[in-house]
Design an enzyme around this catalytic site. Structure first.
Site, PDB file in Angstrom:
ATOM      1  N   CYS A 217       1.901  16.191  -6.978  1.00 36.53           N
ATOM      2  CA  CYS A 217       0.594  15.922  -7.582  1.00 36.53           C
ATOM      3  C   CYS A 217      -0.226  15.277  -6.475  1.00 36.53           C
ATOM      4  O   CYS A 217      -0.057  14.094  -6.194  1.00 36.53           O
ATOM      5  CB  CYS A 217       0.730  14.998  -8.785  1.00 36.53           C
ATOM      6  SG  CYS A 217      -0.867  14.472  -9.433  1.00 36.53           S
TER       7      CYS A 217
ATOM      8  N   CYS B 260      -2.797  12.407  -7.997  1.00 35.14           N
ATOM      9  CA  CYS B 260      -2.320  11.140  -8.580  1.00 35.14           C
ATOM     10  C   CYS B 260      -0.806  11.121  -8.597  1.00 35.14           C
ATOM     11  O   CYS B 260      -0.191  11.057  -7.531  1.00 35.14           O
ATOM     12  CB  CYS B 260      -2.965  10.834  -9.929  1.00 35.14           C
ATOM     13  SG  CYS B 260      -2.946  12.160 -11.163  1.00 35.14           S
ATOM     14  N   SER B 261      -0.196  11.213  -9.780  1.00 35.46           N
ATOM     15  CA  SER B 261       1.258  11.064  -9.839  1.00 35.46           C
ATOM     16  C   SER B 261       1.846  11.857 -10.994  1.00 35.46           C
ATOM     17  O   SER B 261       2.865  11.473 -11.546  1.00 35.46           O
ATOM     18  CB  SER B 261       1.610   9.582  -9.980  1.00 35.46           C
ATOM     19  OG  SER B 261       0.976   9.052 -11.132  1.00 35.46           O
ATOM     20  N   CYS B 262       1.189  12.956 -11.389  1.00 32.11           N
ATOM     21  CA  CYS B 262       1.647  13.726 -12.548  1.00 32.11           C
ATOM     22  C   CYS B 262       3.080  14.202 -12.333  1.00 32.11           C
ATOM     23  O   CYS B 262       3.425  14.714 -11.265  1.00 32.11           O
ATOM     24  CB  CYS B 262       0.717  14.912 -12.791  1.00 32.11           C
ATOM     25  SG  CYS B 262      -0.943  14.374 -13.229  1.00 32.11           S
TER      26      CYS B 262
END
Lengths: 223, 211
Positions: free
Chosen positions: B111, B114-116
């Protein structure tokens, strides 16, 4: 927005350093930062996309310097202030100086938290119109530089790819971050690395993004 | 954090003097006092991600797919429904897509924005997954990233990187390792690492898993 969060293709950050048997949290404050973010989010005052926008709106120097939970915590404070659930003075002193604001949803209980974790909040919606693109179709990701939230990474803008999957209509993050609801079609669009990175790109590499329909424009099929 | 032995990705002291440890303590106290959050709900959330949800869930899904061709078919056709068959789903995994490695194709999940990450199957993402080195390099030089994990793929293996820029959450179905014939689902699951399901690693070969 073209913020520090949009990292694809950036250079100079050094190697990836995996940690052996990494625990879920490294400190108690991280546990509380995560839990507070989810519990405060459950009050219904902002969407997940407003939350992301608050994080990427941090000054790039702060964003890149901070650990991930510090980014979350700074964004949570900003959201609570912006949505008028807390005043800046209260945040500075840690003491309540006025009554709580009315929130869209009630305080999350322990049982409510269990349900929230177990059920999640699906983002698929009924479409408003038929899908504009079909699997196999060539599309170009638009050149766009919105000041608001977007999920179209800079490295894909202006590039030509192929629609590979259609995921149905989903909440459109760009609108959701402005507090609006607008379902749009969501696609997986695949780009050859050479299209993204030019000469010297790994010839065996294909990169895909999840592209919302407003990010895409049609191209004639290769004849 | 000064007390943490890990590399700098945990963050350096803030340039504006912000102290997350003190801030989060004050913030919790304030939100509880104002009636916005219930500390018991916070405890439930922490407990869930510290102990109940983690890569062992994804490993069960992979092991079942390795041993049950019908399940593998359902998993690749609709990851969300197939994960739910084993009781996995919920927050951060509302729309799960599983992509399959083959001898000629290796998948990698990132991702960049972000941090998906597929929470119900893998738990919370590790620090490296959320940090700039991985997020910046995975889409432009994945082979170099794989070398950071000690993985070298044949030049003839194509690489496919999936950038998770929506609420669809990806999981890699790794190749079943050689020498794993006849093993139980439980033993097979022990070969499936978190990295193998992100694509920065391969499933362990049985001898190495036992070592």
């Amino acid at each position: 927005m073209n913020g520090a969060q949009d990292l694809g293709g950036a250079m100079g950050f050094g190697p990836v350093r995996p940690e052996k048997a990494e625990p879920a949290f490294h400190a108690r404050w991280e546990e509380r930062a995560l839990a507070l973010t989810l519990a405060a989010g459950a009050l219904g005052e902002w969407s997940i996309d407003e939350g992301r926008y608050a994080r990427e709106s941090l000054h790039p120097a702060l964003y890149l310097n901070a650990s991930y939970y510090e980014i979350w915590l700074r964004a949570l404070e900003k959201l609570l202030r912006d949505k008028k659930l807390l005043e800046g003075k209260e945040l500075e002193t840690g003491r309540a100086s006025r009554p709580a604001a009315k929130t869209r949803r009630p305080k999350l209980t322990a049982d409510g938290a269990r349900r929230l974790m177990a059920k999640g909040t699906p983002y698929r919606r009924e479409p408003c119109a038929p899908a504009r693109f079909a699997v196999g179709g060539r599309v170009r990701a638009k050149v766009m530089n919105p000041h608001g939230h977007t999920r179209l990474p800079r490295y894909a803008r202006g590039k030509v790819g192929v629609v590979e999957r259609i995921h149905g209509a989903h909440v459109f993050p760009d609108a959701s971050a402005r507090g609006q609801s607008e379902p749009v079609w969501l696609y997986t669009v695949a780009f050859p690395a050479r299209e993204l990175w030019g000469e010297g790109a790994d010839p065996t590499l294909t990169v895909s993004i999840e592209a919302f329909e407003p990010y895409l424009e049609p191209l004639p099929s290769k004849g | 954090m000064a007390s943490c032995p890990c590399p700098t990705e945990h963050g350096r002291p803030a340039i504006d003097g912000y102290d997350p440890v003190a801030r989060v303590k004050a913030l919790e106290q304030l939100l509880v006092e104002k009636g916005y959050v219930d500390p018991l709900a916070l405890d439930v959330i922490v407990e869930t991600y510290a102990h109940e949800v983690g890569p062992m869930n994804g490993a069960k899904v992979v092991a079942k797919a390795w041993t049950d061709a019908d399940y593998r078919g359902r998993l690749l056709a609709n990851g969300t429904e197939a994960a739910a068959e084993l009781g996995f789903g919920g927050r951060g995994g509302e729309h799960i897509v599983v992509v399959e490695n083959t001898p000629r194709l290796h998948n990698l999940i990132v991702c960049t924005l972000c941090s998906c990450y597929p929470w119900p199957l893998l738990g919370l993402p590790p620090v490296w997954y959320k940090s700039p080195p991985y997020r910046s390099r995975a889409v432009i030089e994945p082979r170099a990233v794989l070398r950071d994990f000690g993985v070298t793929l044949p030049e003839t293996t194509a690489i496919r990187v999936w950038d998770s820029t929506a609420e669809t959450r990806y999981l890699v179905l790794p190749l079943r390792p050689e020498g794993s014939e006849g093993l139980s689902e439980e033993r097979l699951a022990s070969l499936v690492t978190r990295e193998a399901m992100i694509g920065t690693g391969l499933a362990l070969v049985p001898a190495r898993a036992a070592a």
